[in-house]
Design a protein around this motif. Structure first.
Motif, short mmCIF file in Angstrom:
data_model
loop_
_atom_site.label_atom_id
_atom_site.label_comp_id
_atom_site.label_asym_id
_atom_site.label_seq_id
_atom_site.Cartn_x
_atom_site.Cartn_y
_atom_site.Cartn_z
N ALA A 1 -6.38 -10.75 -1.93
CA ALA A 1 -7.32 -11.85 -2.20
C ALA A 1 -6.72 -13.18 -1.75
CB ALA A 1 -7.68 -11.89 -3.69
N GLY A 2 -5.43 -13.37 -2.02
CA GLY A 2 -4.77 -14.60 -1.59
C GLY A 2 -4.74 -14.72 -0.08
N LEU A 3 -4.45 -13.62 0.59
CA LEU A 3 -4.43 -13.62 2.05
C LEU A 3 -5.82 -13.90 2.61
CD1 LEU A 3 -3.02 -13.14 4.75
CD2 LEU A 3 -3.44 -10.69 4.43
N MET A 4 -6.84 -13.28 2.02
CA MET A 4 -8.21 -13.52 2.48
C MET A 4 -8.57 -15.00 2.33
SD MET A 4 -11.02 -12.50 3.80
CE MET A 4 -11.35 -10.78 3.62
N ALA A 5 -8.22 -15.62 1.22
CA ALA A 5 -8.51 -17.03 1.01
C ALA A 5 -7.84 -17.89 2.07
CB ALA A 5 -8.08 -17.46 -0.39
N MET B 1 0.82 -1.18 0.00
CA MET B 1 0.00 0.00 0.00
C MET B 1 0.87 1.25 0.00
SD MET B 1 -2.85 -1.55 -0.24
CE MET B 1 -3.84 -0.11 -0.35
N GLU B 2 1.96 1.20 0.77
CA GLU B 2 2.85 2.36 0.80
C GLU B 2 3.48 2.61 -0.56
OE1 GLU B 2 5.61 1.81 3.99
OE2 GLU B 2 4.06 2.00 5.52
N GLY B 3 3.76 1.53 -1.29
CA GLY B 3 4.31 1.68 -2.63
C GLY B 3 3.34 2.39 -3.57
N ILE B 4 2.07 2.07 -3.43
CA ILE B 4 1.05 2.74 -4.24
C ILE B 4 0.98 4.22 -3.86
CG2 ILE B 4 -1.42 2.87 -4.77
CD1 ILE B 4 -1.48 -0.21 -4.30
N LEU C 1 0.72 -1.88 -9.76
CA LEU C 1 0.87 -1.94 -8.32
C LEU C 1 -0.46 -2.28 -7.64
CD1 LEU C 1 3.15 1.17 -7.66
CD2 LEU C 1 3.81 -1.25 -7.52
N ILE C 2 -1.53 -1.65 -8.10
CA ILE C 2 -2.86 -1.92 -7.52
C ILE C 2 -3.28 -3.36 -7.79
CG2 ILE C 2 -5.32 -1.34 -7.68
CD1 ILE C 2 -4.40 1.59 -8.24
N ALA C 3 -3.05 -3.83 -9.00
CA ALA C 3 -3.41 -5.22 -9.33
C ALA C 3 -2.63 -6.20 -8.47
CB ALA C 3 -3.17 -5.49 -10.81
N GLY C 4 -1.35 -5.91 -8.26
CA GLY C 4 -0.55 -6.79 -7.40
C GLY C 4 -1.04 -6.79 -5.97
N ALA C 5 -1.37 -5.62 -5.45
CA ALA C 5 -1.88 -5.52 -4.08
C ALA C 5 -3.22 -6.23 -3.95
CB ALA C 5 -2.02 -4.06 -3.67
N ARG C 6 -4.06 -6.07 -4.95
CA ARG C 6 -5.37 -6.72 -4.92
C ARG C 6 -5.21 -8.24 -4.92
NH1 ARG C 6 -9.80 -6.96 -9.68
NH2 ARG C 6 -11.46 -7.87 -8.46
N GLY C 7 -4.32 -8.75 -5.76
CA GLY C 7 -4.08 -10.20 -5.80
C GLY C 7 -3.54 -10.72 -4.49
N TYR D 1 -14.10 -17.11 -6.08
CA TYR D 1 -14.61 -15.76 -5.95
C TYR D 1 -13.49 -14.75 -5.74
CZ TYR D 1 -17.15 -11.74 -4.17
OH TYR D 1 -17.63 -10.48 -3.98
N LEU D 2 -12.48 -15.14 -4.98
CA LEU D 2 -11.40 -14.21 -4.64
C LEU D 2 -10.32 -14.10 -5.70
CD1 LEU D 2 -11.06 -14.98 -0.83
CD2 LEU D 2 -12.06 -12.96 -1.90
N LYS D 3 -10.43 -14.86 -6.76
CA LYS D 3 -9.41 -14.75 -7.82
C LYS D 3 -9.57 -13.48 -8.60
CE LYS D 3 -8.23 -19.50 -8.58
NZ LYS D 3 -8.13 -20.58 -9.50
#
Length: 71
Positions: free
Chosen positions: A29-33, A1-4, A20-26, A69-71
């Motif tokens: 999502a992986g952490l949530m799973a 997030m700080e990088g963004i 950067l946003i796509a990487g953070a989102r992925g 769903y989280l992918k």
């Protein structure tokens, strides 16, 4: 997030910021799973109090849906 935040503050290019946003989102999502899976397997049913209460096949099916769903 700080990088963004740094990229936005330095007025980096849109393409770089979107990557950067796509990487953070992925990553989120992986952490949530992982957290949902751990919760289902560890905390959904107290195995000591209710042995055999957790239907592992149903839990696996639920986790498959969550991962999709989280992918």
């Amino acid at each position: 997030m700080e990088g963004i935040e740094r990229a936005l503050a330095s007025e980096a290019g849109c393409e770089h910021i979107m990557h950067l946003i796509a990487g953070a989102r992925g990553a989120m999502a992986g952490l949530m799973a992982e957290i949902v899976e751990d919760h289902v397997r560890s905390h959904l049913v107290d195995a000591d109090k209710h042995p055999g209460a957790l239907d592992t096949e149903a839990a696996d099916s639920l986790l498959d849906v969550v991962r999709t769903y989280l992918k």
